[in-house]
Design an enzyme around this catalytic site. Structure first.
Site, mmCIF file in Angstrom:
data_model
loop_
_atom_site.group_PDB
_atom_site.id
_atom_site.type_symbol
_atom_site.label_atom_id
_atom_site.label_comp_id
_atom_site.label_asym_id
_atom_site.label_seq_id
_atom_site.Cartn_x
_atom_site.Cartn_y
_atom_site.Cartn_z
ATOM 1 N N LYS A 89 33.331 31.653 50.995
ATOM 2 C CA LYS A 89 32.128 32.389 50.604
ATOM 3 C C LYS A 89 31.270 31.465 49.758
ATOM 4 C CE LYS A 89 30.059 34.739 47.873
ATOM 5 N NZ LYS A 89 28.656 34.609 47.345
ATOM 6 N N GLU A 109 38.440 27.904 38.338
ATOM 7 C CA GLU A 109 37.845 26.769 37.623
ATOM 8 C C GLU A 109 36.532 27.276 37.060
ATOM 9 O OE1 GLU A 109 35.471 24.272 36.506
ATOM 10 O OE2 GLU A 109 35.286 23.519 38.567
ATOM 11 N N CYS A 166 30.044 22.136 35.070
ATOM 12 C CA CYS A 166 30.934 22.810 34.125
ATOM 13 C C CYS A 166 31.419 21.872 33.025
ATOM 14 C CB CYS A 166 32.105 23.426 34.870
ATOM 15 S SG CYS A 166 32.929 22.273 35.995
ATOM 16 N N GLU A 222 27.672 28.804 27.259
ATOM 17 C CA GLU A 222 27.415 27.800 28.281
ATOM 18 C C GLU A 222 25.992 27.990 28.817
ATOM 19 O OE1 GLU A 222 29.783 25.774 31.977
ATOM 20 O OE2 GLU A 222 29.686 27.963 31.940
#
Length: 492
Positions: A189, A264, A298, A395
């Site tokens: 996906k 992750e 990330c 973040e």
């Protein structure tokens, strides 16, 4: 006048009509008939449409993947055959690398030079796991006389793989290649912002000879297709790369059938700059660490902890690096940093500029959007920050970093580890003992010493704390895609 780039295979693919779902070896529309737009973030223009798959399409993909998993054409393929197949996929990627890079650049705004580098890594990932297909061993265990005890490693089954928009094919390869090497089947996906390069990869995989149903691709939205994959009782494992917030939802949804989950997730990676560090080298690497892919990674170097004695000098050096970053059209050869991926991400990142200054951080450079079409912002540095500020806790996922001063090693470690994340970190010092002492004390899945962003497929990647569960790459990834069966045989 048309340019060579405008006549490229990437253009032909993008212009070939609405993209369909890959289910059971066939390209089919979503059962609902719905599609969604995909937008070029460099100019905000619609460049195509993709099928909006949902739960019904996921059901069909799961059925196809299960059928393929149990089909002797796949389950009976020997390891050498899987190895050769992965090498054929790698060769197809290499042969079509420029097209894939152009598609990905158009879809997520990464500079073409960076997209080319990342696509090369995609091919290398399949080559690496081609080697693993013939090295997935069981063990013979010591046992008493009359008993033979051994273990088998067998594939987990149907794997749902949900990948992000910042490196669509890199992340997909990290999940697809080990899954296939171990004999699993896959439902991919892609992120709704960047479906195109994954669809083209699916075409290449079918052309390379991947059996029908072994790879399925369901494009659509996270709230529909992604949620259906996470909750589906016919899926044995889910791999997800993305935000911690969504990762938590996937973990809860996956509990229905206790499917295996690897995540992750996000990061707020500290770079600790000690006073004996090579400040010039540290400035170059940490600058790249926060602007690479427009900061949408990330492991972005989004918290730079600098000894108070060199804080101002380092801030000036980092600002000098930021000012020479060429922000512009991804297809221009000299561009170093492209746009953010979407209007939503643009609004999120620019909102932090005011938040940071309201909390008392000092703007060193940047802090503005660029006055041009597309979702461009300046590389932005804040100094004299504190670890309790929102820009230090959350973040941002954009080209924004902050400098936090510290007085000694103990304080630096306390600040570095005072976060809910634990994906990556770095240490900058000429003191070898300090470097390894601090690396051991940092709560992060990856620690760099006097460098940043370097990775290798042979080494595991993942995070501590809320940066994830499990590891990708290296030998550790084989554990995520295999079950261990113990066998006891009576010999008399």
């Amino acid at each position: 006048m048309a340019t060579t780039l405008e006549r490229s295979p990437a253009d032909a693919f993008i212009a070939s009509g609405a993209k369909k779902l890959l289910i059971g070896g066939q390209w089919v529309p979503a059962q609902s008939g719905k599609t969604f737009e995909t937008i070029n973030p460099a100019n905000g223009e619609v460049i195509g449409h993709a099928a909006a798959g949902d739960a019904a399409d996921v059901d069909a993909a799961v059925a196809a993947a299960r059928k393929a998993f149990e089909n002797p054409a796949w389950s009976g393929m020997n390891p050498h055959g899987r190895s050769r197949l992965l090498l054929k996929i790698a060769a197809a990627i290499e042969a079509n690398a420029e097209e894939l890079a152009q598609i990905e650049s158009r879809d997520n705004g990464s500079p073409l030079s960076i997209a080319r580098m990342m696509i090369a890594g995609v091919g290398e990932t399949f080559v690496y796991y081609a080697g693993w297909a013939t090295k997935i061993y069981g063990e013979t265990n010591p046992s008493p006389g009359g008993i033979l005890n051994y273990t088998l490693r067998e594939p987990v089954g149907v794997c749902g793989q949900i990948v992000p928009w910042n490196g669509p094919l890199s992340s997909a390869a990290w999940k697809i290649a080990p899954a296939l090497a171990c004999g699993n089947t896959v439902i991919l996906k892609p992120a709704e912002q960047t479906p195109l390069s994954s669809i083209r990869l699916g075409e290449l995989m079918i052309e390379a000879g991947v059996p029908a149903g072994v790879i399925n691709i369901v494009t659509g939205f996270g709230e529909t297709a992604g949620a259906a994959i996470a909750a589906h009782s016919g899926i044995d494992k889910v791999g997800f790369t993305g935000s911690t917030e969504v990762g938590k939802k996937i973990l809860i949804a996956s509990a229905g059938n206790l499917k295996r989950v690897t995540l992750e997730l996000g990061g707020k990676s500290p770079n600790i700059v000690f006073p004996d560090a090579d400040l010039d080298a540290a400035a170059v690497s940490t600058a790249q660490g926060f602007w690479f892919l427009s900061g949408q990674i990330c492991v972005a170097a989004s918290r730079i902890l600098v000894h108070r004695s060199v804080h101002d000098a380092f801030a000036a050096k980092l600002a000098d690096q930021a000012k020479v970053i060429n922000v512009g059209d991804p297809e221009t050869a000299t561009t170093m940093m492209g746009p953010l991926v979407s209007r939503e991400q643009f609004d999120r990142v620019t909102s932090y500029f005011g938040v940071a200054q309201a909390d008392g951080a000092r703007l060193v450079t940047g802090g503005k959007a660029l006055d041009r079409p597309g979702y461009y912002v300046e590389p932005t540095i804040f100094a004299d920050a504190r670890n309790d500020m929102r820009i230090a806790r959350e973040e941002i996922f954009g080209p924004v970093t902050l400098l936090i001063p510290f007085d000694d090693e103990e304080e630096a470690l306390a600040i570095a580890n005072d976060t809910s994340f634990g994906l990556a970190a770095a240490v900058w010092t000429k003191d070898l003992g300090r470097a390894h002492r601090v690396a051991r004390a940092l709560k992060a899945g990856t620690v760099w010493i006097n460098t940043y962003l370097y990775t290798d497929l042979i080494s595991p990647f993942g995070g501590y704390k809320q940066s994830g569960i499990g590891r990708e790459l290296g030998r550790s990834s084989i554990d995520a895609y295999t079950e261990i069966k113990s066998v006891y045989a009576k010999l008399d």
